[in-house]
Each structure stands twice: as C-alpha cells, then as structure tokens.
Design a protein around this motif. Sequence first.
Motif, PDB file in Angstrom:
ATOM      1  N   LEU A  16       0.543  -1.358  -0.138  1.00 15.30           N
ATOM      2  CA  LEU A  16       0.253  -0.395  -0.453  1.00 15.30           C
ATOM      3  C   LEU A  16       0.723   1.202  -0.083  1.00 15.30           C
ATOM      4  N   ASP A  17       0.032   1.992  -0.906  1.00 12.36           N
ATOM      5  CA  ASP A  17       1.027   3.156  -1.218  1.00 12.36           C
ATOM      6  C   ASP A  17       0.419   4.480   0.341  1.00 12.36           C
ATOM      7  N   GLU A  18       1.322   5.036   0.802  1.00 14.87           N
ATOM      8  CA  GLU A  18       1.139   6.278   1.991  1.00 14.87           C
ATOM      9  C   GLU A  18      -0.898   7.233   1.565  1.00 14.87           C
ATOM     10  N   GLY A  19      -1.355   7.450   1.367  1.00 13.68           N
ATOM     11  CA  GLY A  19      -1.701   8.210   1.401  1.00 13.68           C
ATOM     12  C   GLY A  19      -1.495   9.458   2.597  1.00 13.68           C
ATOM     13  N   ILE A  20      -3.246  11.015   1.700  1.00 13.28           N
ATOM     14  CA  ILE A  20      -3.397  11.571   3.191  1.00 13.28           C
ATOM     15  C   ILE A  20      -4.746  10.913   4.020  1.00 13.28           C
ATOM     16  N   SER A  21      -5.278   9.723   3.344  1.00 16.51           N
ATOM     17  CA  SER A  21      -5.916   9.404   5.457  1.00 16.51           C
ATOM     18  C   SER A  21      -5.521   8.252   5.251  1.00 16.51           C
ATOM     19  N   LYS A  22      -6.332   7.669   6.263  1.00 13.77           N
ATOM     20  CA  LYS A  22      -5.458   6.132   6.631  1.00 13.77           C
ATOM     21  C   LYS A  22      -6.256   5.024   5.449  1.00 13.77           C
ATOM     22  N   ALA A  23      -7.215   5.439   4.162  1.00 11.26           N
ATOM     23  CA  ALA A  23      -8.001   4.893   3.343  1.00 11.26           C
ATOM     24  C   ALA A  23      -6.965   3.605   2.701  1.00 11.26           C
TER      25      ALA A  23
END
Lengths: 325, 325
Positions: free
Chosen positions: A102-109
């Motif tokens: 998983l990539d790092e996004g701006i939320s935990k989604a």
Amino acid sequence: MTTHKGFDPQDFRAALGTFTTGVTIITTRAADGEPIGITANSFNSVSLNPPLVLWSLAKNARSREAFANAKHWNVHVLSAAQEALSGRFARQGEDKFSGLELDEGISKAPLLNGCTARFQCRTAFSYDGGDHIIFVGEVLAYDRSELPPLVFQSGQYALAARKPREEVRLGSTPPPECSYTEDLLGYLLGRAHYQMLHALRQLLSTQALDERSFFILSVLSIRDGLSLQEINGFISYTGMLADETSMSALESQRLVAIEQDEERTRYVLTADGREASLRQIALAKAVEEDVAAKLGTGDTMALKLLLKRLIASSDPGMPDLWSPR
Amino acid sequence: MTTHKGFDPQDFRAALGTFTTGVTIITTRAADGEPIGITANSFNSVSLNPPLVLWSLAKNARSREAFANAKHWNVHVLSAAQEALSGRFARQGEDKFSGLELDEGISKAPLLNGCTARFQCRTAFSYDGGDHIIFVGEVLAYDRSELPPLVFQSGQYALAARKPREEVRLGSTPPPECSYTEDLLGYLLGRAHYQMLHALRQLLSTQALDERSFFILSVLSIRDGLSLQEINGFISYTGMLADETSMSALESQRLVAIEQDEERTRYVLTADGREASLRQIALAKAVEEDVAAKLGTGDTMALKLLLKRLIASSDPGMPDLWSPR
C-alpha cells in the motif's frame, strides 16, 4: 420496448451493461482499522469546482457500514493489467489486501498502486438511490499514470481501441461500383503484415536469407532438433514449405547443422544460426516498439488481443510450438 | 500526487477522463414543447429494484431549466455509428433534432433511434453535486439492440476490444529463456494474415493462380489499364513484383488483355479476369463475415480501426489505389 411491470432483472442488467465503463476499486478503513475494498463500475465524475466524484454501493453490501461511517475513501481507476485484482475485490470473503503493497495516502484509507488514476476523497454527500446508496466525494488529492485503463462492457473486460479525431483513411473513397474497398479485413491484414515485414525483409537481404529461411530459423530457435516434417508442421500455415534443398542451403550458410541418427535426420541451429535468429527477433521487437509508440500501449494491447482471438477462431489445428516435450 | 490546492482543472479533467465511459444523449421536452437534448457521459446505473439510473448536468447548462421542470427524460446509449450524433448534441446552438426521425415513447421526451440501448425515465430525485445537478431517474421502459456501443476514453471516441473470460492463448507458455513468444505483434499479424489467406489459397488453386496473380488481378479490378510499372507501384509492398512473364501467363489464361499504343503497354482485365477477381472478393467477404460472426461486430470494427491506424503509421508512401484519375 420493455415497460416497467415486465422488467426481468437479468435482461434489465444486460441493457444497462451496454453502457461501457472503466473499473474501479474503492477502499476505506473500518472503525476497527480493517481495510475494506470493493470493485465498482458505478463511478463517475460529477463536478470540477468543487471537485466531486460519485459511486454507488448496494445497501445490503457487507461494507456498507464501513463506508457509511468512513470520512475518507479512495477510488482507484484500474489499469489493463489489474483484471485479476478487479476479480479479487469483486468476490466476498477473501483477504483482499493480502500481499498488496500500500502507498501512503492523505488518509488511512488503503491506497493501491499500479493503477491508471487514483482519487483520494472525503465524503461530501450520501444520497438515497433505491437499493443503493450514492456516495459523492470531494477529491482531496489525485494522481495518474500512463498505464492504459481496464474497460468493462456487457459483463466482459475489454480494452479500448481509440479512434483518432480525424477518420483514418488509407485511400480515397472508392466509386460505388467498386466491390474492392480498403475496408476489407483481408486487405487490411495483408497490408499490415507486409508493411510490418518491410524492415525484416531488409535485414534478411543483408543476411542472404529469404522469408522461408526466416520461418525455418524461427521455428528452430524455439524448438531445436526437428525433422523436416516437423518443421513443415509449424510453417505450412504460411504457404511455404521447407525441403531438403532449402535445408542444405541453410547448412551451407552454416546456420543449421544436420544430425543424423539411425532413424532420421534432425536439424539443429548452429551458434551462427541462433545469432541470426536473435537479430531477426530483436528487429521484430524494435518494429513493434515503434508501432506501440505510435498507436499507444493500450491500443497495441487491444490489437494483439483481437489478433489472438482471430487466430484462435480460425486456427486450422496448428501444433503448439511452445509445448514442452 | 496533486493535492487540493494545486488542482489544475485541465489536468484534473484528464485524470477523470481515464475512467472509460459509454456515450449517451439525454433528451427531454421543454414546457413550450421544444425538444431538448445533450450529450453526456456521466450516466450510470444505480439500482435494480426500483430500477434507477443517474446522470449529472452542469448547473450553468442552457438545458438546466428544461430538465429541472421535466418529469420525463430519455437516455440513449449511443452505438458505434452514432459518433456524429454525439458531436451534434455536444455542441450548442444547432438545431440538434433537425432531420432526425423520432420514435414514439411513453412520454413526450424525444426518442432517438439507431442506439445500443434506450432508457425512458421519470425523475425520481435530483441532488446537489457541486457545479452539477445529479438527476436520478426511475426507468419506466427500456429497450436495446445488438449494435455495438460507442466508447469514450481520455477525450477520444473508441471501440471496445472485448476480452473473453478465459485468457486467449495460442500455445503453451514459452520457457523464460525463449526470446520468441506468441505475444510478438509481427508473429500475430503474420499468422492472422496467413490463416485468413487459407481459403483464398484454395480458391486460387482451383483458378490455377498464384498469390502474385491474385494481387495483379485485384489491382486491375480497381484500376484498369495500368502499365507494368504502375501495377508494381501498387503491389510491391507485398514483396512480390509482376514482370512480363507473369503478365503473359495471365494473358494466356485469358484473364488479362494487353493494350499496346505508341507509347507503352497497358494491361486490362478481360471479362473472365473480372469474373475471377469478383469470385476472390466474394470469398474474402465471406471469410470476413465468418470472422465477424465469431469476434462480434464491434470487435471486428475495432480490429479494422487498429489495423488502419497501424497501416497509416507505417505507410512507406504507397500510391492511392482508389484515387480518381
């Protein structure tokens, strides 16, 4: 025309399915931290300012609660290579995220990679949509790649064959009495084949080889040690046949060696023969890269897919050149 | 990753555009009876029970008032042949319905024909969607045809090349060290061409003709009265060339006649030659119909489109066979 009372769910679904869509995976995280994801083709853009997108979720979906409670969710527009991922997220009960980075996004989604585009959203509205809930999300961040997108139409995955803005015409419109037009599939296949062959022919002439020799070397480069009959089993579809004269010519060019045992004669590639064949393959790959650059990756994939389907549907029963022995 | 503040409308639109859609025209009738219609790709299905679909309309659209006041509207999923109609309904100010025959629907909303599917709807909900209004309609009636649908992707019209559920494989997976795979475009084009040629070859053998003669007759059936040099200008892309021997052979078969004037020798088809060529074209068309039946109409259109694009992009500068003289 089918009117309301007579709606058969399967037929109605089939009619709706004629509307082509992309394929998305939409992800979020449940209150307990569990990653949630489903495949959806009900995605669409809504608004540019503010930037809004929407999709709809069945009210009886297992993920309903998670999405209803989540502030954030991510939309992944799947690329052509992500068909298996689409299938995985369309089924229930599997550990869908198993093995996925998983990539790092701006939320935990969860934010998947390898996609054509990604939209990181915050729920703006959720609306009633019959047996579905319509989620409208504000896009907080997005990105996209150059990967060709996966397409879905009438229950099947597909690739797009894009039409240029100007109609593609090879010649003038023929007069109406002309029964031979550029639209004939046989003409198009022949002309495409011969044009692709153009550069190879030039290489063959520097190698002092004809097309038949090219096919013989190609077959031997895949399966070495074949008899004349076996070679012909693989090349006869071209209309060309190898005979002892053509094999002797290749032998005298030191591209092929003859192995004789008690039972029969077999032909093997020499190191020079393998080298000559590798140069031909390298050229064929270079020509293909040139085509792919002009047509686009997705369109080239679509062309290959359609050619394979055509070949499979008109296969006269060719032996499998790549089967292990 | 572009975050909210940095959204460039054009780039954001391009990212959204990677999600493939069909193309619809949505019609209604204004209070004064004027027919209204717009092209939209924001359509999607929402619910099966009740049967609901949605689409969204810009709040600043000229047709906003008409759609906001209308009870009924029709969604037309456009077919591949309706690209021009899509363009017409996407532009403003034209008399969009001029010359169009309308079918009788269950409401007064205009019902176009020649579409892949049609959904006659009554507004169920209309929701806020930023700079758009989301219309959710209950489907009161629908129908569909077998016409292949028009596709839209990244700002271009397209056709779908459908993938069968099972992967199309022509042979076994080659071992990793094998540099020659069935995925090579040149191989696929050659094999498809030669397989399509199979039936034609059988016909040619009953006509006592070889492939070169076939190409010569084909060219003369389109443009009669050519010199040897002109004939070769049209067939040299095949790697085959006509010479006086091949022309004499066709003359002795009474398929070609020689017209000699002071300046040069020209070749014309005889009635028998035209007849032989017509039989070849009829066969090529029959083979194509067989392929289209197996691949589907839309996929065959997609294959032809891609072949034309390939040919146009690798055209060595062939003269236009169909140009008027």
